[in-house]
Write a protein that holds these residues in place. Structure first.
Motif, PDB file in Angstrom:
ATOM      1  N   ASP A 131       0.821  -1.218   0.000  1.00  0.00           N
ATOM      2  CA  ASP A 131       0.000   0.000   0.000  1.00  0.00           C
ATOM      3  C   ASP A 131       0.849   1.261   0.000  1.00  0.00           C
ATOM      4  O   ASP A 131       0.609   2.192   0.773  1.00  0.00           O
ATOM      5  CB  ASP A 131      -0.953  -0.010   1.193  1.00  0.00           C
ATOM      6  N   LEU A 132       1.844   1.303  -0.878  1.00  0.00           N
ATOM      7  CA  LEU A 132       2.787   2.411  -0.897  1.00  0.00           C
ATOM      8  C   LEU A 132       2.088   3.745  -1.152  1.00  0.00           C
ATOM      9  O   LEU A 132       2.361   4.746  -0.473  1.00  0.00           O
ATOM     10  CB  LEU A 132       3.858   2.151  -1.965  1.00  0.00           C
ATOM     11  N   GLN A 133       1.176   3.783  -2.106  1.00  0.00           N
ATOM     12  CA  GLN A 133       0.498   5.047  -2.413  1.00  0.00           C
ATOM     13  C   GLN A 133      -0.308   5.560  -1.217  1.00  0.00           C
ATOM     14  O   GLN A 133      -0.203   6.728  -0.820  1.00  0.00           O
ATOM     15  CB  GLN A 133      -0.435   4.887  -3.626  1.00  0.00           C
ATOM     16  N   THR A 134      -1.120   4.676  -0.638  1.00  0.00           N
ATOM     17  CA  THR A 134      -1.965   5.075   0.484  1.00  0.00           C
ATOM     18  C   THR A 134      -1.129   5.517   1.675  1.00  0.00           C
ATOM     19  O   THR A 134      -1.427   6.527   2.322  1.00  0.00           O
ATOM     20  CB  THR A 134      -2.885   3.902   0.892  1.00  0.00           C
ATOM     21  N   ASN A 135      -0.055   4.781   1.942  1.00  0.00           N
ATOM     22  CA  ASN A 135       0.801   5.133   3.068  1.00  0.00           C
ATOM     23  C   ASN A 135       1.545   6.443   2.830  1.00  0.00           C
ATOM     24  O   ASN A 135       1.770   7.215   3.768  1.00  0.00           O
ATOM     25  CB  ASN A 135       1.781   4.002   3.344  1.00  0.00           C
ATOM     26  N   PHE A 136       1.899   6.713   1.581  1.00  0.00           N
ATOM     27  CA  PHE A 136       2.568   7.977   1.255  1.00  0.00           C
ATOM     28  C   PHE A 136       1.627   9.151   1.486  1.00  0.00           C
ATOM     29  O   PHE A 136       2.008  10.160   2.088  1.00  0.00           O
ATOM     30  CB  PHE A 136       3.053   7.946  -0.197  1.00  0.00           C
ATOM     31  N   VAL A 137       0.392   9.035   1.024  1.00  0.00           N
ATOM     32  CA  VAL A 137      -0.584  10.118   1.222  1.00  0.00           C
ATOM     33  C   VAL A 137      -0.821  10.358   2.710  1.00  0.00           C
ATOM     34  O   VAL A 137      -0.810  11.501   3.189  1.00  0.00           O
ATOM     35  CB  VAL A 137      -1.908   9.794   0.506  1.00  0.00           C
ATOM     36  N   THR A 138      -1.034   9.275   3.447  1.00  0.00           N
ATOM     37  CA  THR A 138      -1.300   9.402   4.879  1.00  0.00           C
ATOM     38  C   THR A 138      -0.119  10.021   5.616  1.00  0.00           C
ATOM     39  O   THR A 138      -0.278  10.930   6.432  1.00  0.00           O
ATOM     40  CB  THR A 138      -1.633   8.027   5.490  1.00  0.00           C
ATOM     41  N   ALA A 139       1.092   9.529   5.334  1.00  0.00           N
ATOM     42  CA  ALA A 139       2.281  10.052   6.000  1.00  0.00           C
ATOM     43  C   ALA A 139       2.527  11.509   5.634  1.00  0.00           C
ATOM     44  O   ALA A 139       2.931  12.318   6.485  1.00  0.00           O
ATOM     45  CB  ALA A 139       3.503   9.200   5.642  1.00  0.00           C
ATOM     46  N   SER A 140       2.283  11.879   4.375  1.00  0.00           N
ATOM     47  CA  SER A 140       2.463  13.269   3.955  1.00  0.00           C
ATOM     48  C   SER A 140       1.527  14.191   4.718  1.00  0.00           C
ATOM     49  O   SER A 140       1.917  15.289   5.152  1.00  0.00           O
ATOM     50  CB  SER A 140       2.221  13.395   2.443  1.00  0.00           C
ATOM     51  N   GLN A 141       0.284  13.758   4.873  1.00  0.00           N
ATOM     52  CA  GLN A 141      -0.679  14.571   5.606  1.00  0.00           C
ATOM     53  C   GLN A 141      -0.310  14.696   7.079  1.00  0.00           C
ATOM     54  O   GLN A 141      -0.665  15.678   7.739  1.00  0.00           O
ATOM     55  CB  GLN A 141      -2.082  13.972   5.446  1.00  0.00           C
TER      56      GLN A 141
END
Length: 415
Positions: free
Chosen positions: A76-86
């Protein structure tokens, strides 16, 4: 490529980001040079690309007086990137598929990438188009991929010209008990929009129309329109209540293995399948996916893998320098190809490796008529309803009512 699924994974991101970089407070001013920024730069990639990137990241760090960490994010690289960025704890650079772009831009998680005209021209034009969104370049492409027909040449010496030719030959092989399946095209219980799209497009279906500038138009949804209904009637005729060519029992977990086990002569898959095919000792060839007789040419999706600069990274100037001037080199592109053989998007890198890998040209030819996988945010609404409708129709459900309902679901989610 895998089955695409929609969904949000929330808590996993924080654990992954715990060893990552900080928030926006350390962002260098515009006048700073990347070398002066110092500190640490963090890159997120999947397992296969992480190992290939590390030596280049270390060299970049040494030359710029910084520490560069390449961290593997397995799921889930995309989802985790969005969440971590936020949360302010994301990386400076992330590596992923081009069809993430619409979602990433919508969430404010990536910045445009600055490339000179001669740098852009060094890449395949389709790859550049794939990472361009709303007129801006949002990523540096490094590899392309598309589906093709891989066949066991001992069982099927000739490439079929139409899907009907494939079915006829497959039936001969099953009747003589040389194989148990006519075609290995992954469907599964929830369907797979990516893998069925070549047949859907050949039968006249489409997902989104295009605007005057050539971009996909989310207001022109093809799912649920007469063209899509007619397409799914043809797909249904190949299903479990019809010819039995398409089956829900063939999924992402067993489609390649069924082919390498010599239980079917034809496999619809991408470059990622070739290593298993070679390991199994299969005599194989690669050609374009055949379309329906009298229909349009089958069009597989063309996907691109790319590097992105995080909008909320701790070291944005350094990240821009790395993405613009390090990921654009043939050396890095070839290293990534060696880690997982997919056709390089950089022409010079492709020229280096294609002589030793005849499959690259065959996959490119199979994708010659392909469509760039839509990267608009509305595409996220397609995967689940479309896939489930596909699986239902292949299982024997009525195409008209099933696809009409899917179209309404998708349209409601887009609005």
């Amino acid at each position: 490529m895998r089955i695409r699924t929609a969904g949000v994974v929330a808590l996993f991101a924080l654990a992954l980001a715990a060893s990552g970089c900080g928030g926006d407070s350390g962002e260098p001013a515009a006048k700073d040079t990347p070398k002066a920024a110092g500190g640490k730069m963090v890159i997120w990639a999947d397992d296969k690309r992480t190992a290939a990137l590390k030596p280049f990241a270390e060299k970049f760090g040494q030359e710029n007086g910084v520490t560069v960490e390449v961290q593997a994010v397995s799921k889930d690289l995309q989802t985790n990137f969005v969440t971590a960025s936020q949360q302010g704890s994301g990386p400076d650079v992330v590596v992923g598929a081009h069809d993430w772009i619409g979602n990433l831009v919508q969430n404010g998680t990536i910045d445009p990438v600055q490339l000179a005209a001669d740098q852009k021209s060094a890449f395949n034009a389709t790859a550049v188009k794939a990472v361009t969104f709303n007129g801006q370049l949002y990523g540096v492409p490094y590899a392309q991929e598309n589906l093709a027909l891989i066949r066991n040449t001992e069982l099927a010496p000739e490439a079929p010209k139409t899907i009907e030719d494939l079915v006829a030959k497959g039936r001969q092989l099953t009747a003589s008990k040389k194989v148990t399946e006519t075609l290995c095209l992954q469907v599964g219980q929830n369907g797979d929009a990516y893998h069925i799209y070549p047949l859907y497009s050949s039968a006249g279906g489409y997902l989104f129309g295009t605007a005057a500038n050539g971009d996909y138009d989310p207001k022109d949804l093809g799912v649920g329109k007469p063209e899509s209904i007619e397409a799914f009637k043809k797909i249904g005729a190949l299903g479990e209540k019809g010819a039995g060519v398409l089956k829900r029992s063939i999924a992402d977990t067993n489609s390649i293995a069924t082919f390498t086990g010599k239980k079917c002569a034809y496999l619809v898959s991408g470059p990622w399948a070739v290593a298993d095919v070679k390991k199994a000792g299969i005599s194989y060839d690669i050609s374009a996916i055949p379309g329906f007789a009298g229909g349009k040419e089958a069009q597989p999706f063309v996907g691109v893998q790319a590097f992105y600069v995080a909008a909320k990274g701790n070291n944005k100037a350094l990240a821009q320098e790395f993405v613009a001037n390090y990921t654009t080199t043939p050396e890095l592109a070839v290293a990534l190809y060696n880690a997982e053989p997919r056709p390089p998007a950089l022409t010079a890198a492709l020229d280096q490796v294609k002589g030793a890998d005849a499959d690259l040209a065959k996959f490119q030819e199979a994708g010659r008529n392909g469509q760039v996988l839509p990267a608009i945010p509305a595409m996220a609404a397609i995967w689940d309803p479309f896939g489930k409708a596909e699986a239902a129709v292949i299982g024997g459900a009525d195409p008209t009512s099933t696809i009409t309902a899917a179209g309404k679901t998708i349209s409601g989610q887009i609005k």
